[in-house]
Design an enzyme around this catalytic site. Sequence first.
Site, PDB file in Angstrom:
ATOM      1  N   ASN A 147      50.402  43.402  25.908  1.00 23.61           N
ATOM      2  CA  ASN A 147      51.461  44.270  26.406  1.00 23.61           C
ATOM      3  C   ASN A 147      51.490  44.296  27.928  1.00 23.61           C
ATOM      4  O   ASN A 147      50.448  44.202  28.581  1.00 23.61           O
ATOM      5  CB  ASN A 147      51.276  45.686  25.867  1.00 23.61           C
ATOM      6  CG  ASN A 147      51.299  45.718  24.346  1.00 23.61           C
ATOM      7  OD1 ASN A 147      51.958  44.891  23.717  1.00 23.61           O
ATOM      8  ND2 ASN A 147      50.571  46.643  23.759  1.00 23.61           N
TER       9      ASN A 147
ATOM     10  N   HIS B 180      49.464  38.971  29.515  1.00 22.52           N
ATOM     11  CA  HIS B 180      50.849  38.601  29.792  1.00 22.52           C
ATOM     12  C   HIS B 180      51.407  39.229  31.066  1.00 22.52           C
ATOM     13  O   HIS B 180      52.619  39.292  31.249  1.00 22.52           O
ATOM     14  CB  HIS B 180      51.742  38.960  28.595  1.00 22.52           C
ATOM     15  CG  HIS B 180      51.439  38.150  27.375  1.00 22.52           C
ATOM     16  ND1 HIS B 180      51.917  38.474  26.122  1.00 22.52           N
ATOM     17  CD2 HIS B 180      50.696  37.015  27.217  1.00 22.52           C
ATOM     18  CE1 HIS B 180      51.478  37.575  25.250  1.00 22.52           C
ATOM     19  NE2 HIS B 180      50.739  36.689  25.884  1.00 22.52           N
TER      20      HIS B 180
ATOM     21  N   CYS C 238      55.896  36.977  44.523  1.00 20.83           N
ATOM     22  CA  CYS C 238      56.940  36.069  44.965  1.00 20.83           C
ATOM     23  C   CYS C 238      57.119  34.949  43.939  1.00 20.83           C
ATOM     24  O   CYS C 238      56.138  34.372  43.464  1.00 20.83           O
ATOM     25  CB  CYS C 238      56.589  35.477  46.329  1.00 20.83           C
ATOM     26  SG  CYS C 238      57.818  34.280  46.928  1.00 20.83           S
TER      27      CYS C 238
ATOM     28  N   THR D  58      49.658  43.613  16.312  1.00 22.19           N
ATOM     29  CA  THR D  58      50.194  42.305  16.693  1.00 22.19           C
ATOM     30  C   THR D  58      50.315  41.432  15.461  1.00 22.19           C
ATOM     31  O   THR D  58      49.482  41.502  14.545  1.00 22.19           O
ATOM     32  CB  THR D  58      49.312  41.613  17.748  1.00 22.19           C
ATOM     33  OG1 THR D  58      49.791  40.292  17.981  1.00 22.19           O
ATOM     34  CG2 THR D  58      47.854  41.541  17.311  1.00 22.19           C
TER      35      THR D  58
END
Length: 266
Positions: free
Chosen positions: A115, A131, A139, A210
């Site tokens: 998450n 993730h 940037c 999950t």
Amino acid sequence: MLAELSPAVIAEVKLAATLLASKERICILTGAGISAESGIPTFRDKQTGLWENYGVEDLATPEAFARDPKLVWSWYQWRRQMVADKAPNPAHHALAQWQYHAQTSDQTVTLITQNVDDLHKQAGSAVTHLHGQLWRDRCGQCEIPYPEQSRAAYIKQDTIRFDDKLITCPHCDGYIRPDIVWFGEALPVQAWQTAEEAAANCDVFISIGTSSLVYPAAGLSQLAKQNGAQVIEINPDPTPDTIVDITLAEKAGVVLPLLVQEITDL
């Protein structure tokens, strides 16, 4: 509180607690289901409002950002607004309590999440994000982190920080993007190394909320199993998987507080 569950689930909770209390190294992987219980939509949910006509390829890929950075940035600002008031649920708090308890015992409880929200952190857990993190930016060109790096920084000035105006990097003038792992991108090296090492060396691997379908994270339970660990799944809709030893077919927010209480009482 155990009486509120079915006899089958109660039996599995007690079995899991007995197993977990006797082991030293625990690795936990959480997915979208645990955050959904706090009101955060999963990625599989249909987009709503202005975004219902867009697919993931339009909003969460490097190609999408290169093609239309303002569209992608606007969607992520919308997502931030949507989750800004969400709070940890009992499952998040139970995991934090377990980690705290482990500090005074011989256990190591390593928490890994797919998450991008900060609910584990809000609850007080030490967590590795596979993730990326929704409240961080970097940037898109030189990849240097952008200074505003917390949920509090956004919420403090919400009328400014939730603006969908593009921001440019002070180092190279590239566009600032969310520090999220998009589809087609590699996972952060350090985070993945931490997850692999924890899975490979654990005694018990726990999958929470999950589907175990998104790789490479889905391979962690298999890695753990190959190295001799037992596998527990907590999910109201269990995934058909022969490597799972114990299945708790219940919402994490219902079963985790009971499981952790059982563990700490043993």
